[in-house]
Design an enzyme around this catalytic site. Structure first.
Site, mmCIF file in Angstrom:
data_model
loop_
_atom_site.group_PDB
_atom_site.id
_atom_site.type_symbol
_atom_site.label_atom_id
_atom_site.label_comp_id
_atom_site.label_asym_id
_atom_site.label_seq_id
_atom_site.Cartn_x
_atom_site.Cartn_y
_atom_site.Cartn_z
ATOM 1 N N ASP A 79 41.331 43.543 39.214
ATOM 2 C CA ASP A 79 40.580 44.716 39.660
ATOM 3 C C ASP A 79 39.080 44.441 39.658
ATOM 4 O O ASP A 79 38.602 43.457 39.090
ATOM 5 C CB ASP A 79 40.848 45.898 38.727
ATOM 6 C CG ASP A 79 42.191 46.553 39.000
ATOM 7 O OD1 ASP A 79 42.742 46.343 40.091
ATOM 8 O OD2 ASP A 79 42.696 47.261 38.105
ATOM 9 N N TYR B 204 45.651 36.656 29.307
ATOM 10 C CA TYR B 204 44.416 37.416 29.399
ATOM 11 C C TYR B 204 43.726 37.453 28.045
ATOM 12 O O TYR B 204 44.387 37.464 26.995
ATOM 13 C CB TYR B 204 44.706 38.868 29.816
ATOM 14 C CG TYR B 204 45.025 39.059 31.282
ATOM 15 C CD1 TYR B 204 44.016 39.352 32.200
ATOM 16 C CD2 TYR B 204 46.332 38.964 31.751
ATOM 17 C CE1 TYR B 204 44.304 39.545 33.549
ATOM 18 C CE2 TYR B 204 46.624 39.154 33.094
ATOM 19 C CZ TYR B 204 45.607 39.445 33.984
ATOM 20 O OH TYR B 204 45.890 39.632 35.314
#
Length: 359
Positions: free
Chosen positions: A111, A183
């Protein structure tokens, strides 16, 4: 193959690629002609790609390209009209390098605001002779591609860099061949305002965080679960079941300069000892606590990591208990979770592949 046959073949492949691109933005089909040298993720079944056999025999090369970028400079990874995106900038750099348009496909569609230490893409290139248009040449070496594309990227904003390139078979897909994604999420806690150098690079939490409580909450969330409480309402995944192979938190230096020890001058003549407290010298920033959350899985639901971090932060500040985390997980409803963590602290750290048979 004559020059005219090569030209006709390239035109057919380009038209076919454009048709496939219109039908499915995820399908890696558009081919490129090579002209000159430089002086929160969803699980799905692998798609079979249909490329002209003649092209596989005459110069088509698929490259796996790993890139790092500052997410706050982009409107996300996926290409968008009238917006600066990771894929858009990469495609522009490749076009300047080879003289023809290409289509790039990412392993992870980050994003806006989400950073990447290594997001992996693939791109198809056919190298065409500059001196003899239509003549297909042997593909460029990976090192040439890396150096050339970085040359053009650095002429842009310099906020995205190619860190690695590898030649792979023409059916190797950056998204569907990934076996693991990792992540990082970076938090900084403390009452002082966030350092200028950490702006848009971490989530600043003014309260102190209880590291032990967060670790216990991580143990509750790790493993295979229905993560309906930790996926955005916009998530299009067929199933909310995911296996979280790792969810952990580690205390780290809040910034790299903390590794440099501050000399305590309080014992020296003429120094006001009242100005030196806890090894802090006047004019230096008060130290804050830094934390790194690691999440590792084959694939993630949309916004899953940021929703997980939001709950873990609430546990650290005491707004939630470990029992509350169990309740939220069992609720299977995103409305039960804490507010989502901001994008600025999230980093796509690594995408893992089995490259043993990838050439």
């Amino acid at each position: 193959m004559s020059n005219e046959e090569s030209r006709i073949l390239m035109q057919k492949c380009t038209r076919r690629s454009e048709d496939q691109q219109t039908e499915s933005p995820e399908r890696p089909a558009k081919l490129a002609r090579f002209g000159s040298e430089i002086g929160e993720e969803e699980e799905g079944e692998e798609r079979k790609e249909c490329l002209p056999i003649s092209m596989n025999r005459h110069g088509l090369q698929r490259y796996l390209v790993a890139v790092e970028y500052i997410g706050t400079r982009f409107a996300g990874a996926q290409k968008q009209p009238s917006a600066r995106t990771v894929v858009g900038v990469l495609e522009d750099a490749f076009q300047k390098f080879i003289g023809q348009p290409v289509s790039i496909f990412c392993s992870s569609r980050t994003d806006a605001g989400v950073h990447a230490l290594s997001n992996v893409c693939h791109v198809d290139v056919v190298r065409i002779s500059k001196r003899k248009p239509g003549e297909v040449l042997a593909p460029h070496d990976s090192s040439v591609v890396k150096r050339a594309v970085n040359h053009f990227l650095q002429k842009n904003e310099g906020d995205i860099v190619v860190v690695d390139v590898r030649s792979v078979p023409n059916d190797f897909h950056a998204r569907y061949k990934a076996v693991e994604r990792m992540y990082y999420y970076r938090l900084i806690s403390g009452g002082d305002c966030l350092s200028t150098f950490d702006m848009d690079r971490a989530w600043h939490v003014p309260q102190e965080l209880d590291l032990s409580a967060i670790k216990k909450a991580c143990q509750v969330l790790a493993g295979r679960h229905d993560f309906s409480s930790f996926r955005s309402a916009a998530c299009q995944a067929n199933s909310p079941i995911r296996t979280l192979d790792e969810l952990s938190i580690t205390e780290i230096a809040s910034n790299p300069f903390e590794a440099i020890s501050v000399i305590d001058n309080s014992s020296k003549p003429g120094i006001d000892k009242s100005s030196v407290q806890h090894n802090q010298v006047f004019g230096t920033r008060k130290r804050q606590r830094g934390f790194m959350i690691t999440a590792r899985a084959r694939s993630f639901l949309y916004h899953q990591v940021r929703l997980l971090v939001g709950v873990l932060k609430a546990v650290g500040t005491g707004d939630l208990t470990v029992s509350d985390v169990e309740r939220i997980l069992e609720a299977k409803n995103v409305a039960a979770a804490s507010p989502m963590a901001p994008a600025c602290g999230l980093y796509l750290a690594h995408v893992k592949y089995d490259l043993s048979s990838a050439g």
